[in-house]
Design a protein around this motif. Structure first.
Motif, PDB file in Angstrom:
ATOM      1  N   ALA A 134       0.841  -1.199   0.000  1.00 44.25           N
ATOM      2  CA  ALA A 134       0.000   0.000   0.000  1.00 44.25           C
ATOM      3  C   ALA A 134       0.869   1.238   0.000  1.00 44.25           C
ATOM      4  O   ALA A 134       2.014   1.215   0.455  1.00 44.25           O
ATOM      5  N   GLU A 135       0.304   2.324  -0.518  1.00 48.26           N
ATOM      6  CA  GLU A 135       0.959   3.624  -0.446  1.00 48.26           C
ATOM      7  C   GLU A 135      -0.105   4.697  -0.328  1.00 48.26           C
ATOM      8  O   GLU A 135      -1.218   4.557  -0.844  1.00 48.26           O
ATOM      9  N   ALA A 136       0.218   5.752   0.405  1.00 47.74           N
ATOM     10  CA  ALA A 136      -0.717   6.847   0.624  1.00 47.74           C
ATOM     11  C   ALA A 136      -0.616   7.864  -0.505  1.00 47.74           C
ATOM     12  O   ALA A 136       0.484   8.196  -0.957  1.00 47.74           O
ATOM     13  N   ILE A 137      -1.763   8.361  -0.957  1.00 44.79           N
ATOM     14  CA  ILE A 137      -1.820   9.405  -1.970  1.00 44.79           C
ATOM     15  C   ILE A 137      -2.738  10.508  -1.460  1.00 44.79           C
ATOM     16  O   ILE A 137      -3.945  10.298  -1.315  1.00 44.79           O
ATOM     17  N   LYS A 138      -2.177  11.661  -1.176  1.00 41.55           N
ATOM     18  CA  LYS A 138      -2.993  12.787  -0.716  1.00 41.55           C
ATOM     19  C   LYS A 138      -3.762  13.334  -1.909  1.00 41.55           C
ATOM     20  O   LYS A 138      -3.173  13.663  -2.945  1.00 41.55           O
ATOM     21  N   ILE A 139      -5.068  13.428  -1.764  1.00 43.45           N
ATOM     22  CA  ILE A 139      -5.880  13.859  -2.894  1.00 43.45           C
ATOM     23  C   ILE A 139      -7.118  14.598  -2.416  1.00 43.45           C
ATOM     24  O   ILE A 139      -7.798  14.170  -1.485  1.00 43.45           O
ATOM     25  N   ASP A 140      -7.384  15.708  -3.052  1.00 37.63           N
ATOM     26  CA  ASP A 140      -8.632  16.439  -2.904  1.00 37.63           C
ATOM     27  C   ASP A 140      -9.465  16.092  -4.125  1.00 37.63           C
ATOM     28  O   ASP A 140      -9.103  16.458  -5.250  1.00 37.63           O
ATOM     29  N   THR A 141     -10.556  15.376  -3.926  1.00 32.65           N
ATOM     30  CA  THR A 141     -11.327  14.883  -5.071  1.00 32.65           C
ATOM     31  C   THR A 141     -12.002  16.005  -5.855  1.00 32.65           C
ATOM     32  O   THR A 141     -12.491  15.765  -6.959  1.00 32.65           O
ATOM     33  N   THR A 142     -12.031  17.211  -5.303  1.00 34.68           N
ATOM     34  CA  THR A 142     -12.637  18.327  -6.044  1.00 34.68           C
ATOM     35  C   THR A 142     -11.621  19.051  -6.921  1.00 34.68           C
ATOM     36  O   THR A 142     -11.986  19.975  -7.648  1.00 34.68           O
ATOM     37  N   ALA A 143     -10.349  18.635  -6.839  1.00 36.02           N
ATOM     38  CA  ALA A 143      -9.285  19.259  -7.629  1.00 36.02           C
ATOM     39  C   ALA A 143      -8.960  18.359  -8.820  1.00 36.02           C
ATOM     40  O   ALA A 143      -8.388  17.277  -8.657  1.00 36.02           O
ATOM     41  N   GLU A 144      -9.313  18.803 -10.001  1.00 35.22           N
ATOM     42  CA  GLU A 144      -9.170  17.976 -11.204  1.00 35.22           C
ATOM     43  C   GLU A 144      -7.742  17.476 -11.381  1.00 35.22           C
ATOM     44  O   GLU A 144      -7.526  16.300 -11.682  1.00 35.22           O
ATOM     45  N   ARG A 145      -6.766  18.357 -11.215  1.00 35.85           N
ATOM     46  CA  ARG A 145      -5.381  17.956 -11.446  1.00 35.85           C
ATOM     47  C   ARG A 145      -4.945  16.853 -10.479  1.00 35.85           C
ATOM     48  O   ARG A 145      -4.147  15.979 -10.838  1.00 35.85           O
ATOM     49  N   GLU A 146      -5.459  16.868  -9.251  1.00 42.98           N
ATOM     50  CA  GLU A 146      -5.084  15.839  -8.279  1.00 42.98           C
ATOM     51  C   GLU A 146      -5.724  14.501  -8.611  1.00 42.98           C
ATOM     52  O   GLU A 146      -5.115  13.442  -8.413  1.00 42.98           O
ATOM     53  N   VAL A 147      -6.946  14.538  -9.109  1.00 42.59           N
ATOM     54  CA  VAL A 147      -7.606  13.296  -9.535  1.00 42.59           C
ATOM     55  C   VAL A 147      -6.872  12.694 -10.728  1.00 42.59           C
ATOM     56  O   VAL A 147      -6.609  11.482 -10.779  1.00 42.59           O
ATOM     57  N   VAL A 148      -6.510  13.528 -11.689  1.00 41.14           N
ATOM     58  CA  VAL A 148      -5.771  13.053 -12.862  1.00 41.14           C
ATOM     59  C   VAL A 148      -4.434  12.447 -12.431  1.00 41.14           C
ATOM     60  O   VAL A 148      -4.039  11.372 -12.907  1.00 41.14           O
ATOM     61  N   ALA A 149      -3.735  13.107 -11.516  1.00 39.38           N
ATOM     62  CA  ALA A 149      -2.447  12.598 -11.038  1.00 39.38           C
ATOM     63  C   ALA A 149      -2.606  11.264 -10.338  1.00 39.38           C
ATOM     64  O   ALA A 149      -1.758  10.363 -10.483  1.00 39.38           O
ATOM     65  N   ALA A 150      -3.688  11.096  -9.573  1.00 38.66           N
ATOM     66  CA  ALA A 150      -3.925   9.824  -8.887  1.00 38.66           C
ATOM     67  C   ALA A 150      -4.116   8.692  -9.887  1.00 38.66           C
ATOM     68  O   ALA A 150      -3.621   7.570  -9.698  1.00 38.66           O
ATOM     69  N   PHE A 151      -4.836   8.977 -10.972  1.00 36.42           N
ATOM     70  CA  PHE A 151      -5.038   7.941 -11.989  1.00 36.42           C
ATOM     71  C   PHE A 151      -3.764   7.681 -12.791  1.00 36.42           C
ATOM     72  O   PHE A 151      -3.536   6.545 -13.234  1.00 36.42           O
ATOM     73  N   ASP A 152      -2.941   8.708 -12.985  1.00 32.86           N
ATOM     74  CA  ASP A 152      -1.643   8.478 -13.620  1.00 32.86           C
ATOM     75  C   ASP A 152      -0.854   7.461 -12.804  1.00 32.86           C
ATOM     76  O   ASP A 152      -0.222   6.555 -13.362  1.00 32.86           O
ATOM     77  N   ARG A 153      -0.897   7.620 -11.484  1.00 33.19           N
ATOM     78  CA  ARG A 153      -0.190   6.684 -10.601  1.00 33.19           C
ATOM     79  C   ARG A 153      -0.844   5.304 -10.642  1.00 33.19           C
ATOM     80  O   ARG A 153      -0.165   4.283 -10.684  1.00 33.19           O
ATOM     81  N   ALA A 154      -2.167   5.281 -10.626  1.00 36.82           N
ATOM     82  CA  ALA A 154      -2.893   4.009 -10.588  1.00 36.82           C
ATOM     83  C   ALA A 154      -2.705   3.192 -11.850  1.00 36.82           C
ATOM     84  O   ALA A 154      -2.717   1.959 -11.814  1.00 36.82           O
ATOM     85  N   GLY A 199     -19.163  15.473  -2.679  1.00 35.11           N
ATOM     86  CA  GLY A 199     -19.931  14.244  -2.839  1.00 35.11           C
ATOM     87  C   GLY A 199     -20.351  13.899  -4.248  1.00 35.11           C
ATOM     88  O   GLY A 199     -20.563  12.719  -4.555  1.00 35.11           O
ATOM     89  N   CYS A 200     -20.495  14.896  -5.119  1.00 29.73           N
ATOM     90  CA  CYS A 200     -20.977  14.642  -6.477  1.00 29.73           C
ATOM     91  C   CYS A 200     -19.949  15.013  -7.539  1.00 29.73           C
ATOM     92  O   CYS A 200     -19.582  14.183  -8.368  1.00 29.73           O
ATOM     93  N   PHE A 201     -19.473  16.256  -7.512  1.00 28.45           N
ATOM     94  CA  PHE A 201     -18.488  16.685  -8.500  1.00 28.45           C
ATOM     95  C   PHE A 201     -17.217  15.839  -8.402  1.00 28.45           C
ATOM     96  O   PHE A 201     -16.655  15.432  -9.430  1.00 28.45           O
ATOM     97  N   GLY A 202     -16.772  15.549  -7.180  1.00 24.91           N
ATOM     98  CA  GLY A 202     -15.605  14.686  -7.011  1.00 24.91           C
ATOM     99  C   GLY A 202     -15.841  13.309  -7.612  1.00 24.91           C
ATOM    100  O   GLY A 202     -14.950  12.726  -8.229  1.00 24.91           O
ATOM    101  N   GLY A 203     -17.060  12.789  -7.435  1.00 26.22           N
ATOM    102  CA  GLY A 203     -17.394  11.494  -8.025  1.00 26.22           C
ATOM    103  C   GLY A 203     -17.372  11.526  -9.533  1.00 26.22           C
ATOM    104  O   GLY A 203     -16.944  10.574 -10.196  1.00 26.22           O
ATOM    105  N   PHE A 204     -17.853  12.643 -10.102  1.00 23.07           N
ATOM    106  CA  PHE A 204     -17.783  12.809 -11.555  1.00 23.07           C
ATOM    107  C   PHE A 204     -16.330  12.780 -12.031  1.00 23.07           C
ATOM    108  O   PHE A 204     -16.004  12.103 -13.019  1.00 23.07           O
ATOM    109  N   LEU A 205     -15.448  13.534 -11.372  1.00 23.21           N
ATOM    110  CA  LEU A 205     -14.045  13.574 -11.803  1.00 23.21           C
ATOM    111  C   LEU A 205     -13.414  12.188 -11.732  1.00 23.21           C
ATOM    112  O   LEU A 205     -12.703  11.767 -12.660  1.00 23.21           O
ATOM    113  N   VAL A 206     -13.668  11.477 -10.644  1.00 26.98           N
ATOM    114  CA  VAL A 206     -13.106  10.129 -10.499  1.00 26.98           C
ATOM    115  C   VAL A 206     -13.706   9.193 -11.540  1.00 26.98           C
ATOM    116  O   VAL A 206     -12.999   8.411 -12.187  1.00 26.98           O
TER     117      VAL A 206
END
Length: 246
Positions: A57-77, A116-123
């Motif tokens: 496991a590894e920790a990834i700090k992410i604000d789901t309302t920040a598009e760039r952070e969601v994109v970066a998380a998926f780049d890692r994933a 709760g919603c916009f973050g879900g859309f980005l993910v």
């Protein structure tokens, strides 16, 4: 399944919370779990506990309302770095906060929707962009009682959860035929975790044995959704204690 496929869990908080339970459950199956959340100390503790138990496991700090952070998380994933790209994504973020309707600040309402919603859309969008072309993968959204019916003082939370349910439905219908399994889990009852027990410590005793949803039991359902055969997929599952009225 590769012994080191990745799973991305977004919305992880306390070790005794649903997000952390999901991380532990997936790690038990050999997944390299990306532990995503807003509070560094909490996600680090969850990841460290998994590693200490022999998992990955590894920790990834992410604000789901920040598009760039969601994109970066998926780049890692989806990185090919010794572990297989992610084929399991969970969106578990949300903020069930009461608001007196007449006194609700516009910013508070918007914040609830953004988390709760916009973050879900980005993910969901990033998952569809990355996984649908591969013809495989599972995306699970955590819903709530409010996904179906909003209670007094929960207009903001209810609107976010109802919107998230609509996002999940649209995704399932569009990307299911392409091989991406999209599911929505309605958690219809109180969760026996740190958040509820710290705010309403008397509730567990009032509800009695199995009167609150056990986090490990919920996590088991998420895992079984991921393992479903494509000829018999679930889109929406509701979970509640056996004594919960509905």
């Amino acid at each position: 399944m590769s012994g080191h496929s990745k799973a991305l869990v977004i919305g992880v908080g306390a070790e005794q919370g649903l997000g952390a339970a999901l991380c532990r459950r997936f790690a038990r199956e050999g997944y390299h779990v990306l532990v995503g959340g807003r509070t560094e100390a909490r996600i680090a503790a969850v990841a460290q506990a998994i590693v200490a138990a022999g998992g990955r496991a590894e920790a990834i700090k992410i604000d789901t309302t920040a598009e760039r952070e969601v994109v970066a998380a998926f780049d890692r994933a989806l990185a090919r770095d010794g572990s297989e790209p992610a084929d399991l994504v969970v969106f578990n973020a949300g903020n069930a906060t009461r608001h007196d309707f007449r006194a609700t600040e516009a910013a508070a309402f918007e914040d609830s929707w953004r988390v709760g919603c916009f973050g879900g859309f980005l993910v969901g969008r990033e998952a569809a962009r990355r996984l649908a072309p591969l013809g495989r993968g599972t995306v699970i959204f955590t819903g709530a009682t409010a996904s179906l019916r909003a209670r007094p003082s929960f207009a903001a939370f209810g609107s976010a959860k109802a919107g998230l349910r609509a996002v999940a439905q649209a995704m399932a219908r569009e990307f299911g035929p392409l091989g991406l399994h999209v599911a929505h889990v309605v958690i219809d009852g109180g969760i026996d975790g740190e958040r509820l027990n710290s705010r309403l410590p008397q509730l567990r005793a009032e509800r009695g044995a199995n009167g609150l949803l056990a986090i490990d039991a919920i996590a088991e359902t998420y895992w079984q959704i991921h393992r479903q055969h494509p000829s018999a997929w679930s889109h929406e599952i509701d979970l509640r204690p056996f004594k919960e009225p509905f």
